[in-house]
Design a protein around this motif. Structure first.
Motif, PDB file in Angstrom:
ATOM      1  N   ASP A  48       1.099  -1.219   0.105  1.00 34.26           N
ATOM      2  CA  ASP A  48      -0.026  -0.014  -0.156  1.00 34.26           C
ATOM      3  C   ASP A  48       0.915   1.108  -0.004  1.00 34.26           C
ATOM      4  OD1 ASP A  48      -2.541  -0.915  -0.154  1.00 34.26           O
ATOM      5  OD2 ASP A  48      -2.891  -1.011   1.835  1.00 34.26           O
ATOM      6  N   ALA A  50       5.174   2.575  -0.391  1.00 35.62           N
ATOM      7  CA  ALA A  50       6.486   2.513  -0.812  1.00 35.62           C
ATOM      8  C   ALA A  50       7.093   3.046   0.542  1.00 35.62           C
ATOM      9  CB  ALA A  50       7.071   3.242  -1.867  1.00 35.62           C
ATOM     10  N   VAL A  51       8.406   2.696   0.920  1.00 31.17           N
ATOM     11  CA  VAL A  51       9.177   2.865   1.933  1.00 31.17           C
ATOM     12  C   VAL A  51      10.586   3.455   1.398  1.00 31.17           C
ATOM     13  CG1 VAL A  51      10.465   2.421   4.039  1.00 31.17           C
ATOM     14  CG2 VAL A  51       7.867   1.672   3.717  1.00 31.17           C
ATOM     15  N   LEU A  52      11.020   4.823   1.809  1.00 28.45           N
ATOM     16  CA  LEU A  52      12.327   5.540   1.612  1.00 28.45           C
ATOM     17  C   LEU A  52      12.965   5.758   2.543  1.00 28.45           C
ATOM     18  CD1 LEU A  52      10.351   8.273  -0.452  1.00 28.45           C
ATOM     19  CD2 LEU A  52      10.936   6.053  -1.621  1.00 28.45           C
TER      20      LEU A  52
ATOM     21  N   VAL B  59      10.551   6.400   5.455  1.00 28.32           N
ATOM     22  CA  VAL B  59       9.440   7.051   5.259  1.00 28.32           C
ATOM     23  C   VAL B  59       8.529   6.317   4.021  1.00 28.32           C
ATOM     24  CG1 VAL B  59       8.679   9.026   3.974  1.00 28.32           C
ATOM     25  CG2 VAL B  59      10.643   9.275   5.612  1.00 28.32           C
ATOM     26  N   ALA B  60       7.246   6.122   4.553  1.00 26.02           N
ATOM     27  CA  ALA B  60       6.381   5.606   3.794  1.00 26.02           C
ATOM     28  C   ALA B  60       5.803   6.422   3.080  1.00 26.02           C
ATOM     29  CB  ALA B  60       5.453   4.804   4.567  1.00 26.02           C
ATOM     30  N   ILE B  61       5.386   6.190   1.649  1.00 25.84           N
ATOM     31  CA  ILE B  61       4.532   7.216   0.716  1.00 25.84           C
ATOM     32  C   ILE B  61       3.794   6.333  -0.071  1.00 25.84           C
ATOM     33  CG2 ILE B  61       6.600   6.907  -0.937  1.00 25.84           C
ATOM     34  CD1 ILE B  61       5.886   9.797  -1.744  1.00 25.84           C
ATOM     35  N   SER B  62       2.424   6.999  -0.218  1.00 29.53           N
ATOM     36  CA  SER B  62       1.406   6.194  -0.893  1.00 29.53           C
ATOM     37  C   SER B  62       0.445   7.130  -1.445  1.00 29.53           C
ATOM     38  CB  SER B  62       0.605   5.444   0.389  1.00 29.53           C
ATOM     39  OG  SER B  62      -0.614   4.957  -0.242  1.00 29.53           O
ATOM     40  N   THR B  63       0.088   6.824  -2.606  1.00 22.79           N
ATOM     41  CA  THR B  63      -0.925   7.464  -3.506  1.00 22.79           C
ATOM     42  C   THR B  63      -2.135   6.871  -3.923  1.00 22.79           C
ATOM     43  OG1 THR B  63      -0.687   9.158  -5.335  1.00 22.79           O
ATOM     44  CG2 THR B  63      -0.007   7.018  -5.727  1.00 22.79           C
ATOM     45  N   ASP B  89      -3.782   3.925   4.079  1.00 19.54           N
ATOM     46  CA  ASP B  89      -2.336   3.128   3.170  1.00 19.54           C
ATOM     47  C   ASP B  89      -1.288   3.482   4.157  1.00 19.54           C
ATOM     48  OD1 ASP B  89      -4.123   2.121   1.208  1.00 19.54           O
ATOM     49  OD2 ASP B  89      -3.698   3.534  -0.142  1.00 19.54           O
ATOM     50  N   LEU B  90      -1.066   4.557   4.564  1.00 17.01           N
ATOM     51  CA  LEU B  90      -0.096   4.732   5.456  1.00 17.01           C
ATOM     52  C   LEU B  90      -0.201   3.847   6.796  1.00 17.01           C
ATOM     53  CD1 LEU B  90       0.488   8.731   4.841  1.00 17.01           C
ATOM     54  CD2 LEU B  90       1.960   6.559   3.990  1.00 17.01           C
ATOM     55  N   VAL B  92      -1.751   1.277   7.626  1.00 18.28           N
ATOM     56  CA  VAL B  92      -1.381  -0.159   7.619  1.00 18.28           C
ATOM     57  C   VAL B  92      -0.014  -0.493   7.012  1.00 18.28           C
ATOM     58  CG1 VAL B  92      -3.835  -0.944   7.332  1.00 18.28           C
ATOM     59  CG2 VAL B  92      -2.355  -0.370   5.316  1.00 18.28           C
ATOM     60  N   SER B  93       0.723   0.428   6.822  1.00 10.34           N
ATOM     61  CA  SER B  93       2.216   0.274   6.350  1.00 10.34           C
ATOM     62  C   SER B  93       2.979   0.688   7.664  1.00 10.34           C
ATOM     63  CB  SER B  93       2.619   1.158   5.443  1.00 10.34           C
ATOM     64  OG  SER B  93       1.812   1.220   4.131  1.00 10.34           O
ATOM     65  N   THR B 154      -1.854  11.990  -2.279  1.00 14.95           N
ATOM     66  CA  THR B 154      -0.538  11.290  -1.920  1.00 14.95           C
ATOM     67  C   THR B 154      -0.269  11.768  -0.276  1.00 14.95           C
ATOM     68  OG1 THR B 154       0.187  11.725  -4.006  1.00 14.95           O
ATOM     69  CG2 THR B 154       1.833  11.002  -2.659  1.00 14.95           C
ATOM     70  N   LEU B 156       2.917  11.108   3.150  1.00 11.65           N
ATOM     71  CA  LEU B 156       3.911  10.472   3.490  1.00 11.65           C
ATOM     72  C   LEU B 156       4.177  10.439   4.905  1.00 11.65           C
ATOM     73  CD1 LEU B 156       7.052  12.499   2.296  1.00 11.65           C
ATOM     74  CD2 LEU B 156       4.763  13.300   2.432  1.00 11.65           C
ATOM     75  N   VAL B 159       7.881   5.635   9.279  1.00 17.79           N
ATOM     76  CA  VAL B 159       7.387   4.304   9.519  1.00 17.79           C
ATOM     77  C   VAL B 159       7.782   4.010  11.221  1.00 17.79           C
ATOM     78  CG1 VAL B 159       7.495   1.636   9.281  1.00 17.79           C
ATOM     79  CG2 VAL B 159       7.737   3.518   7.304  1.00 17.79           C
ATOM     80  N   ARG B 228      -3.155  -4.795   5.932  1.00 14.12           N
ATOM     81  CA  ARG B 228      -3.444  -4.069   4.835  1.00 14.12           C
ATOM     82  C   ARG B 228      -4.925  -3.616   4.906  1.00 14.12           C
ATOM     83  NH1 ARG B 228      -1.443  -5.535  -0.532  1.00 14.12           N
ATOM     84  NH2 ARG B 228      -3.076  -4.385  -1.419  1.00 14.12           N
ATOM     85  N   ASP B 229      -5.508  -2.421   4.446  1.00 14.64           N
ATOM     86  CA  ASP B 229      -6.772  -2.171   4.455  1.00 14.64           C
ATOM     87  C   ASP B 229      -7.553  -2.729   3.369  1.00 14.64           C
ATOM     88  OD1 ASP B 229      -5.572  -0.132   2.798  1.00 14.64           O
ATOM     89  OD2 ASP B 229      -7.101   1.326   3.134  1.00 14.64           O
TER      90      ASP B 229
END
Lengths: 346, 346
Positions: A48, A50-52, B59-63, B89-90, B92-93, B154, B156, B159, B228-229
């Protein structure tokens, strides 16, 4: 295209609603097209988020959506624009893109070849800007509820510690620099759309601005006070925003504004001011008076920066605004547009 | 709505092409609506990119993009969904959202009140999730080239160092936990759209999952293997992806799957399996056998988590897949959907 042999194995002929439903068809699209085209470790995780690894106390983030019509035009396409546009917003913020995300809104019935071309164009543009596409999402809407495809991109990256870009640092006497000739993108789109019947050898200027901006910061560092890429609304719009934010006057010298002959001809024919026409590969920089010549020299040494030049300076006045002075008398006010002469330009 | 008295002073009655052109009308929209509604220091800079202080090596990023139809439905709306979807999404990450960006694609002719409502809904949802909206972009397309509005977001954020979520950490014997009853969002949308003639008191479950996920990580830390959602395609889809990634079997116990009566009734009427129906406020977590009960207890102590439960476990088998076992004999395969029974659900 260097990506032609990417292992794209998505074979469905048309995009259907099911490709946006998150099930089997979505999986075919993601794993058959997006994943091989944008291949990188973060994206391949297909989770869900990406991790940076991103350690910076100044991370720039920018987002843009793209609805340009037609999808392809001389010199570029929506996919290339969607990558370059966000890359350039980061570049003129003094940042180096570290990651991009993308969302697609696709119209049911879209030819898969059209999508494939744009995905490959994005992959190529991302490679050129050296930035991975790390996350994405796709939705499909019914035929007639979109126009082929719309794309949104978001990018982020650390800000160069040598730069300090802030309109509040702009002061009277600073010089206004254009990275090159203006107006090519907007005119290209109008011709491609047959809004104007014109035979002209004009191409969009879409390109990443990273190397130009990098050379500028490398050369003059904090003497660059402010930068913007001049897309929708052209340089007139970004300079008016600058005037408003700084309460200063931007004084352009009419004759020094770089416009290619074909673009100038088209603008005259259409009654358009090139200052109002969209660019996709040009930026405006405000540089201290002391370092302005060095800045232009640095830009000119970079391929694609040969026509960089000083086009005016920052002055003071009772009313913050942008004016253009002609050599032989006459000063006109360069305003922003209220209407939209060029819809869906990017 | 607590934001009703936000200083929104955008007064244009309809959205026109000019609102997407980057000139005066765009400025009115941004400064009259987006800026006051989303008010925060980064956004107010109104430059090409927002700058964040973001120090983390993870750092998690989701869109995500949102094309839900209708724009408003019982329990929520596209704007709320667009914020909660990316926030979740963030979440559940294992990440805490630090910033959101947003793009709008608006259809010319859209009633400004409709846009205003969604912008305020986004502002309220962002406030609820304690995340600033730091950058945005708006484009307008001709009437008939969109369906009111489409939104991309989007997000971010860093984590949580106490979590280590990875499908490769899932092993036989781990327990499958649902955060609550499933299927409400998808059924709500179908009813709101009159795809089904049904009088039922069902509301979308759209909500931020941050406090639930936070409680889970706080309680069992690394014993949460994967989360996961379960949006598009429902829990069936995310569990099938898990089975595929881990090459293991997900064994659900039919009777323990939480479904509200009204949702179950609607699903039966429509011949839908609740496992395939979209959720916007539920997640699936895989937790070690040892800590599964503690995990459920922790979730149940959080408002909105009262119905969290164990619904099955991870097993082994010749073929990776999801199965549902009924108490009185019979095991069925729970597959992903190929077609799209519920288009434009989010």
């Amino acid at each position: 295209m260097s990506l032609a042999n990417t292992q794209v194995h998505f074979r469905d002929k048309q995009i259907q609603m099911a490709h946006g439903a998150g099930g089997e068809a979505s999986r075919r699209l993601v794993e058959g097209l997006f994943e091989p085209a944008f291949s990188n470790p973060q994206l391949s995780a297909l989770s869900d988020a990406a991790v940076l690894d991103l350690i910076s106390n100044r991370v720039a983030i920018s987002t843009d959506c793209f609805v340009v019509r037609p999808l392809r035009f001389p010199g570029g396409s929506i996919g290339e624009l969607a990558v370059n546009g966000t890359v350039n917003d980061l570049a003129v913020s003094g940042a180096t893109p570290a990651a991009l995300t993308v969302t697609f809104i696709l119209e049911a019935g879209l030819d898969s070849d059209v999508l494939r071309q744009e995905v490959l164009a994005m992959a190529e543009a991302a490679r050129r800007a050296n930035v991975p596409i790390v996350a994405g999402d796709t939705k499909v809407v019914e035929h007639g509820k979109a126009d082929g495809m719309y794309i949104s991109t978001t990018g982020l990256g650390p800000v160069d510690a040598r730069s300090e870009l802030n309109p509040q640092r702009v002061q009277p006497g600073d010089q206004v620099i254009f990275s090159g000739p203006i107006g090519a993108h907007g005119i290209t789109i109008m011709i491609a759309r047959h809004d104007v019947e014109l035979e002209a050898d004009i191409q969009s200027d879409t390109r990443p601005l990273l190397s130009l901006v990098g050379a500028l910061i490398e050369q003059v560092g904090r003497d660059v006070r402010w930068m913007r890429d001049a897309t929708r609304g052209g340089v007139a719009t970004v300079l008016n925003e600058l005037a408003r934010d700084t309460k200063l006057v931007v004084e352009l010298i009419e004759e020094s504004i770089p416009v290619d002959d074909a673009v100038r001809g088209a603008c005259e024919l259409l009654g358009l001011d090139p200052l109002h026409v969209a660019n996709e590969g040009q930026f405006v920089a405000i540089v201290s008076n002391e370092k302005a010549s060095q800045a232009v020299d640095a830009l000119r040494r970079v391929p694609g920066g040969e026509q960089a030049c000083i086009v005016g300076q920052i002055g003071e006045g009772r009313v913050p605004r942008v004016v253009a002075k002609a050599a032989y008398g006459g000063t006109r006010i360069v305003d922003t547009l209220i209407g939209d002469p060029l819809p869906r330009i990017c």
